[in-house]
Design a protein around this motif. Structure first.
Motif, PDB file in Angstrom:
ATOM      1  N   VAL A 179       0.845  -1.036   0.115  1.00 57.81           N
ATOM      2  CA  VAL A 179       0.250  -0.210   0.220  1.00 57.81           C
ATOM      3  C   VAL A 179       0.809   0.920  -0.047  1.00 57.81           C
ATOM      4  N   ARG A 180       0.359   1.948  -1.190  1.00 57.63           N
ATOM      5  CA  ARG A 180       1.320   3.446  -1.195  1.00 57.63           C
ATOM      6  C   ARG A 180       0.778   4.229  -0.559  1.00 57.63           C
ATOM      7  N   GLY A 181       0.884   5.420  -0.127  1.00 51.35           N
ATOM      8  CA  GLY A 181       0.559   6.677  -0.064  1.00 51.35           C
ATOM      9  C   GLY A 181      -0.321   6.988   1.049  1.00 51.35           C
ATOM     10  N   ARG A 182      -0.747   8.302   1.646  1.00 48.98           N
ATOM     11  CA  ARG A 182      -1.122   8.006   2.516  1.00 48.98           C
ATOM     12  C   ARG A 182      -2.613   7.947   3.026  1.00 48.98           C
ATOM     13  N   GLY A 183      -3.099   7.322   2.226  1.00 45.86           N
ATOM     14  CA  GLY A 183      -4.480   7.218   1.701  1.00 45.86           C
ATOM     15  C   GLY A 183      -4.706   5.802   2.928  1.00 45.86           C
ATOM     16  N   GLY A 184      -5.744   5.988   3.447  1.00 48.42           N
ATOM     17  CA  GLY A 184      -6.635   5.573   4.422  1.00 48.42           C
ATOM     18  C   GLY A 184      -5.169   5.061   5.556  1.00 48.42           C
ATOM     19  N   ALA A 185      -4.361   5.757   5.950  1.00 46.89           N
ATOM     20  CA  ALA A 185      -3.392   5.569   6.809  1.00 46.89           C
ATOM     21  C   ALA A 185      -3.843   5.434   8.387  1.00 46.89           C
ATOM     22  N   VAL A 186      -4.881   6.345   8.443  1.00 41.99           N
ATOM     23  CA  VAL A 186      -4.756   5.891  10.205  1.00 41.99           C
ATOM     24  C   VAL A 186      -6.231   5.894  10.113  1.00 41.99           C
ATOM     25  N   ARG A 187      -6.734   5.287   9.356  1.00 41.20           N
ATOM     26  CA  ARG A 187      -7.970   3.899   9.000  1.00 41.20           C
ATOM     27  C   ARG A 187      -7.510   2.587   9.422  1.00 41.20           C
ATOM     28  N   HIS A 188      -6.176   2.343   8.663  1.00 40.84           N
ATOM     29  CA  HIS A 188      -5.296   1.088   8.966  1.00 40.84           C
ATOM     30  C   HIS A 188      -4.973   0.752   9.666  1.00 40.84           C
ATOM     31  N   GLN A 189      -4.322   2.230  11.206  1.00 45.09           N
ATOM     32  CA  GLN A 189      -3.769   1.886  11.756  1.00 45.09           C
ATOM     33  C   GLN A 189      -4.586   1.719  12.980  1.00 45.09           C
ATOM     34  N   ALA A 190      -5.360   2.064  12.966  1.00 44.20           N
ATOM     35  CA  ALA A 190      -6.975   1.623  14.017  1.00 44.20           C
ATOM     36  C   ALA A 190      -7.219   0.256  13.688  1.00 44.20           C
ATOM     37  N   GLN A 191      -7.275  -0.406  12.691  1.00 38.20           N
ATOM     38  CA  GLN A 191      -7.565  -1.507  11.948  1.00 38.20           C
ATOM     39  C   GLN A 191      -6.337  -2.613  12.813  1.00 38.20           C
ATOM     40  N   GLY A 192      -4.960  -2.105  13.000  1.00 40.86           N
ATOM     41  CA  GLY A 192      -4.596  -2.374  13.602  1.00 40.86           C
ATOM     42  C   GLY A 192      -4.272  -2.444  15.007  1.00 40.86           C
ATOM     43  N   LEU A 193      -4.810  -1.328  15.586  1.00 36.17           N
ATOM     44  CA  LEU A 193      -5.124  -1.545  17.129  1.00 36.17           C
ATOM     45  C   LEU A 193      -5.926  -2.143  17.231  1.00 36.17           C
ATOM     46  N   VAL A 194      -6.981  -2.960  16.695  1.00 36.84           N
ATOM     47  CA  VAL A 194      -7.806  -3.514  17.286  1.00 36.84           C
ATOM     48  C   VAL A 194      -7.393  -5.054  16.953  1.00 36.84           C
ATOM     49  N   VAL A 195      -5.990  -4.870  16.154  1.00 30.70           N
ATOM     50  CA  VAL A 195      -5.062  -6.106  16.024  1.00 30.70           C
ATOM     51  C   VAL A 195      -4.570  -6.526  17.113  1.00 30.70           C
ATOM     52  N   PHE A 196      -3.998  -5.300  17.421  1.00 32.09           N
ATOM     53  CA  PHE A 196      -3.121  -5.314  18.387  1.00 32.09           C
ATOM     54  C   PHE A 196      -4.007  -5.518  20.280  1.00 32.09           C
ATOM     55  N   GLY A 197      -4.775  -5.410  19.981  1.00 30.73           N
ATOM     56  CA  GLY A 197      -5.674  -6.193  20.694  1.00 30.73           C
ATOM     57  C   GLY A 197      -5.910  -7.078  21.336  1.00 30.73           C
ATOM     58  N   ILE A 198      -6.475  -7.701  20.143  1.00 30.80           N
ATOM     59  CA  ILE A 198      -6.318  -9.240  20.575  1.00 30.80           C
ATOM     60  C   ILE A 198      -4.741 -10.125  20.800  1.00 30.80           C
ATOM     61  N   GLY A 199      -3.481  -9.116  20.123  1.00 32.62           N
ATOM     62  CA  GLY A 199      -2.180  -9.901  20.980  1.00 32.62           C
ATOM     63  C   GLY A 199      -1.603  -9.526  22.039  1.00 32.62           C
TER      64      GLY A 199
END
Length: 517
Positions: free
Chosen positions: A342-362
């Protein structure tokens, strides 16, 4: 190194349809230079073998490249006496030049060549060309270095041959086993694409053809052969080896600098299953797994360093949460860029938010593991905590990858932009040699005149007659005629006036010329 554009794209490989009576399916070229003694026995033996064993119509073409003895007379006499034999006369030396000249002008869908000494057992000829006729392969070569080959030759030639092929494997990453065996075949539609890119006109012609074909994604079939060395061979070993090494350096430099248009050739060639649209099969999975594992390994090391640092002033649960939070942000950013492209800044905040959900599972997995450890022992050692966290992170990693691929970065590699794939389409500016079509083959004559069919741009080819040259050659008082070609006219400028257009093509486009299905 030639960088001429290719004269079109190849259709999917198919079994050659049954040809009309007398239409040659196979054209076997015998390049010769001053072979007046061996030429006639070679042609007669080859003709008898093909008549007896080959189930298709065939042609034997003697390519005399500037012989100074009576070889042209012998070739002309054989052509006059045997209907399936033709002879060419070139005014310049070079085995590669002779092969390119004859193959460029031939109308047979399968083109082969063998050395005049017939060191290779002829029983390998049908297995050599069968994969090309069936549509399974694009080129076929005889191999003296295969395990089941039986070879009789001196230690000097054996050492030189094996050393040369090891050099090819080490320098050009070649995967074929025997580059210089004088026993090869190629489909004519493939030859029309590859020949303009081959620069060498001598003994390195074979190697250059195979390396470029392999790099372009063509399938090369190898046939184990029985081979007996010819003690009277006129090949100058030292000079040939020197020229071959120079060719290796030239081709290696061209491949390293990207001066060859192989990126345009790789996609159109043949019927590549990787280009098919197969439903329910994930694409790029292997590459993503490798990238995810590399990023995951680095993230784990980063996490352990952070945990050890935070553990100096905080409890295990707080240190674990802080270390996991920081490493999760870095892990999501790295996987976003490196694993899922994935290139560029588009959707970066959303991806990080979803990544934090995955982080919560971890976090739940690792915190639960620490809680279980503390419940089992009141004062666990630091090394024991690290071992438990590593095991918990391994379990969390599998789940993290699945969530990243299916939810955070879904199908990023399955929808390339319209500019990411190009197909070379061709508009010839002058008549070129006819190409093999799915219908009956074109009729071929060797009379007067010179006509070649036009190949259209979408990969299907015409059905024009092909006639060879109109030049008479007299040698002494010989009553026989042999056709003459100037090597420069056919071999060096065959495709010089061609033009290529690059058109963007989406892989699922119904009009994609690469996928006739």
């Amino acid at each position: 190194m030639r960088t001429d554009s290719s004269p079109g794209t190849l259709p999917a490989r198919e079994h050659l349809p049954a040809a009309a009576a007398g239409t040659p399916v196979l054209d076997v070229v015998i390049p010769v230079y001053n072979e007046e003694k061996d030429l006639q026995p070679c042609v007669l033996r080859l003709h008898e073998h093909l008549k007896r064993t080959f189930p298709y119509a065939f042609r034997i073409t003697v390519a005399d490249n500037a012989s100074t003895d009576t070889t042209p007379l012998v070739a002309a006499r054989l052509a006059a006496e045997i209907p399936e034999v033709r002879s060419f006369r070139l005014e310049q030396k070079g085995r590669g030049r002779a092969l390119r000249t004859v193959w460029s002008a031939s109308d047979a869908p399968i083109l082969a060549y063998m050395d005049v000494d017939l060191s290779t057992d002829l029983n390998a000829l049908l297995p050599l060309v069968a994969p090309l006729i069936s549509g399974h392969s694009d080129l076929a070569i005889g191999s003296r270095l295969a395990r089941s080959s039986r070879v009789v030759r001196g230690a000097k030639r054996e050492f030189i041959s094996r050393t040369y092929n090891l050099i090819l494997r080490g320098s050009l990453q070649a995967r074929f086993t025997d580059a210089q065996c004088g026993f090869k075949a190629i489909r004519r539609d493939v030859a029309q694409i590859l020949l303009p890119l081959i620069e060498d006109t001598g003994w390195f012609f074979d190697t250059e053809m195979l390396v470029l074909a392999e790099r372009a994604g063509l399938r090369i079939h190898e046939v184990p052969v029985d081979w007996v060395d010819d003690p009277d061979s006129t090949v100058h070993i030292v000079r040939t080896a020197t020229d071959d090494l120079k060719g290796v350096l030239r081709v290696g430099r061209a491949l390293a600098t990207g001066s060859l248009p192989l990126d345009r050739l790789a996609r159109p060639f043949g019927d590549d299953p990787r280009d098919r649209d197969i439903k329910d099969v994930p694409k790029g999975l292997a590459r993503q797994l490798v990238g995810f594992c590399v990023v995951g390994g680095m993230s784990t090391l980063f996490y352990l360093v952070l945990y050890s640092a935070f553990r100096g002033f905080a409890g295990s649960q707080i240190a674990n949460a802080l270390a996991l939070l920081v490493s999760a942000v870095a892990n999501t950013a790295a996987n976003r860029r490196l694993t899922f492209g994935v290139r560029g800044r588009g959707g970066a905040v959303r991806h990080q938010a979803q990544g934090l959900v995955v982080f919560g599972i971890g976090l739940a997995l690792t915190s639960g593991s620490l809680a279980a450890l503390n419940a089992a022992t009141s004062d666990p050692g630091h090394s024991t905590e690290l071992a438990v966290l590593i095991a918990a992170n391994l379990a969390a990693t599998v789940l993290r990858f699945l969530l990243f691929r299916a939810w955070v970065f879904p199908d990023q590699n399955d929808e390339p932009t319209s500019s990411s794939i190009v197909v070379a389409s061709h508009t010839p500016t002058s008549p070129v040699h006819q190409a093999y079509a799915a219908g009956p083959y074109a009729n071929a004559s060797y009379g007067n005149g010179n006509a070649y069919g036009n190949a259209n741009a979408n990969g299907s080819y015409g059905n024009a007659d092909a006639s060879y040259g109109n030049a008479d050659a007299s040698y002494g008082n010989s009553p026989y005629r042999t056709d003459q070609f100037r090597a420069g006219d056919v071999a060096d400028r065959t495709w010089g006036d061609q033009t290529t257009r690059l058109q963007p093509v989406r892989p699922h486009d119904s009009q994609d010329p690469r996928n006739p299905r």
